[in-house]
Design an enzyme around this catalytic site. Structure first.
Site, PDB file in Angstrom:
ATOM      1  N   TYR A 265      12.917  -5.275 -13.136  1.00 26.20           N
ATOM      2  CA  TYR A 265      13.460  -6.055 -12.025  1.00 26.20           C
ATOM      3  C   TYR A 265      14.984  -6.133 -12.021  1.00 26.20           C
ATOM      4  O   TYR A 265      15.562  -6.638 -11.067  1.00 26.20           O
ATOM      5  CB  TYR A 265      12.913  -7.492 -12.062  1.00 26.20           C
ATOM      6  CG  TYR A 265      11.449  -7.613 -11.744  1.00 26.20           C
ATOM      7  CD1 TYR A 265      10.994  -7.601 -10.426  1.00 26.20           C
ATOM      8  CD2 TYR A 265      10.514  -7.737 -12.762  1.00 26.20           C
ATOM      9  CE1 TYR A 265       9.646  -7.720 -10.131  1.00 26.20           C
ATOM     10  CE2 TYR A 265       9.166  -7.854 -12.476  1.00 26.20           C
ATOM     11  CZ  TYR A 265       8.738  -7.856 -11.161  1.00 26.20           C
ATOM     12  OH  TYR A 265       7.399  -7.961 -10.881  1.00 26.20           O
ATOM     13  N   ALA A 302       7.874  -8.918  -2.221  1.00 27.40           N
ATOM     14  CA  ALA A 302       8.962  -9.250  -3.142  1.00 27.40           C
ATOM     15  C   ALA A 302       8.783  -8.599  -4.502  1.00 27.40           C
ATOM     16  O   ALA A 302       9.479  -8.967  -5.454  1.00 27.40           O
ATOM     17  CB  ALA A 302       9.054 -10.767  -3.310  1.00 27.40           C
ATOM     18  N   ASP A 303       7.858  -7.648  -4.597  1.00 27.08           N
ATOM     19  CA  ASP A 303       7.537  -7.092  -5.908  1.00 27.08           C
ATOM     20  C   ASP A 303       7.757  -5.583  -5.997  1.00 27.08           C
ATOM     21  O   ASP A 303       7.156  -4.916  -6.826  1.00 27.08           O
ATOM     22  CB  ASP A 303       6.078  -7.410  -6.268  1.00 27.08           C
ATOM     23  CG  ASP A 303       5.793  -7.274  -7.753  1.00 27.08           C
ATOM     24  OD1 ASP A 303       6.652  -7.686  -8.560  1.00 27.08           O
ATOM     25  OD2 ASP A 303       4.731  -6.742  -8.117  1.00 27.08           O
ATOM     26  N   MET A 304       8.631  -5.020  -5.176  1.00 25.78           N
ATOM     27  CA  MET A 304       8.890  -3.579  -5.219  1.00 25.78           C
ATOM     28  C   MET A 304       9.964  -3.275  -6.268  1.00 25.78           C
ATOM     29  O   MET A 304      11.100  -2.929  -5.956  1.00 25.78           O
ATOM     30  CB  MET A 304       9.296  -3.068  -3.843  1.00 25.78           C
ATOM     31  CG  MET A 304       8.138  -2.998  -2.854  1.00 25.78           C
ATOM     32  SD  MET A 304       6.836  -1.835  -3.349  1.00 25.78           S
ATOM     33  CE  MET A 304       7.673  -0.269  -3.116  1.00 25.78           C
TER      34      MET A 304
END
Length: 413
Positions: A265, A302-304
């Site tokens: 992230y 929101a998790d790419m």
């Protein structure tokens, strides 16, 4: 309880497309050294293992540091994380933190065209292990990860239409993602988002929404075969396996950037990914990348993170953007105002617009018109498809409502 770990071999061979290209050597005290074979180094027509193994001049890097307990990031990212890692390590009778041992145990069916085996022998095949080790079961150290609440396995498509998880983990050509115990309707959400993506024009592999009752041989020991999970599972065809079972090489951007999974992230940006795609794959793939980026902003994914973008090597040498995967609207479950990675200057969904994309294009040295036109066309097509299909897809009302509200917050999209 974990039994005493077995004695490790000292050398593992690394093969690509069935041809040995290097070795992983256990030096004692859990130190690991990777080295390319001289024949691979000297082969002017060699297949590409990873862009991450290019040096600053674009040539093949041949000197690598000794690592402790963990392998180099390229190899570490081949292994599962979290609960699935623990489960497979127990089945293989190895310590889950010792990556040399895990690579030995799981080397027969790694993602892409890479395989790892005992020197002078065949890869170890752990009895009854699930096939797929591409599973991204995250520990969620830096943000919400739907991968952390789903388990993925490789499965064979049976003649009757059901899905069965292979006992030994070889030959699977589907990934099956079981439902979450915590969040309702995740498989239906992913099926809906991937269906919409295909309608928008994004390259999506074959997908299915299947009944859990149609999935055989769910493994014991990880709480999946006890009948408590109900409903549907999401299945997606593996694009790293050909129709004839041949392996197609892929790598994700954590491997390309040399980043360990827990840093997925925070160690790269969308701009950096776009720059690599522009250099290695070309403008058509840049447009496809921007199409996917815009789509995931619109659905509120929101998790790419960097492991959700991959390259594929259809001719074994040149990179192309791999087909799409892991498109889920995350905002119905945990409200988030930001994308997983910084676009160019910001992560905020409501700051994704023409100015931010123009900045991305300039800094990544990519054609501004291509990027702006692609984003505009994708947004227009998305709204058209969304209006037509939102009532007919199997997503829940919660997902539909969350996306509708999210779209109202976006500027110009």
């Amino acid at each position: 309880m974990m039994t005493k770990a077995r004695t490790l071999p000292s050398i593992l061979t690394v093969s690509l497309h069935g041809k040995q290209i290097g070795t992983l050597t256990h030096l004692g005290d859990d130190r690991i050294l990777f080295a390319f074979d001289e024949a691979y180094i000297e082969d002017a027509e060699r297949a590409t293992l990873s862009l991450g193994f290019k040096d600053e001049y674009g040539a093949l890097a041949t000197e690598f540091p000794v690592t402790q307990t963990r392998a180099l990031p390229f190899f570490s990212n081949l292994l599962p994380e979290g609960h699935l890692r623990t489960y497979l390590a127990e089945r293989a009778n190895v310590n889950p933190v010792r990556e040399f041992a895990l690579l030995e145990a799981l080397g027969a069916d790694l993602p892409g065209a890479i395989s790892i085996a005992l020197a002078g022998g065949d890869p170890v095949r752990v009895e009854d292990q699930p096939a797929d080790v591409t599973a991204d079961i995250a520990e969620q150290p830096f943000g919400f990860s739907l991968a952390g609440v789903q388990l993925k396995f490789s499965a064979l498509l049976e003649a009757r239409g059901g899905l069965t998880i292979p006992a030994r983990g070889l030959g699977g050509d589907w990934i099956v993602k079981l439902p979450s115990r915590e969040f309702e309707g995740v498989p239906e959400n992913e099926f809906s988002m991937m269906t919409l993506a295909g309608l928008v024009g994004i390259d999506v592999p074959p997908i299915e929404l299947v009944n859990l009752a149609d999935i055989g041989n769910l493994p014991d020991g990880i709480g999946l075969g006890d009948g408590r999970l109900k409903g549907k599972a999401f299945a997606i065809a593996r694009f790293d396996r050909g129709a004839d079972g041949a392996r197609v090489h892929i790598e994700d951007f954590a491997q390309i950037f040399g980043v360990y999974p827990e840093e997925k992230y925070k160690r790269a940006s969308i701009r950096q990914i776009a720059r690599v795609i522009g250099i290695e794959a070309g403008n058509a793939d840049v447009a496809e990348f921007i199409r996917r980026l815009t789509f995931n902003v619109l659905i509120g994914n929101a998790d790419m993170h960097i492991k959700n973008w991959s390259l594929i090597y259809p001719d074994q040498k040149r990179a192309a953007l791999a087909p799409a995967y892991d498109f889920v609207s995350t905002i119905p479950y945990i409200r988030d105002e930001s994308f997983a990675l910084k676009f160019s200057r910001t992560k905020r969904f409501d700051e994704f617009g023409m100015d931010e994309l123009a900045h991305l294009a300039a800094k990544a040295e990519l054609p501004e018109k291509l990027i702006l036109d692609t984003a505009t066309e994708t947004a227009a097509r998305f709204h058209e498809v969304w209006a037509q299909e939102k009532a007919h897809l199997p997503m829940s009302a919660q997902v539909r409502t969350a996306i509708e509200a999210h779209l109202q917050s976006l500027r110009g999209f």
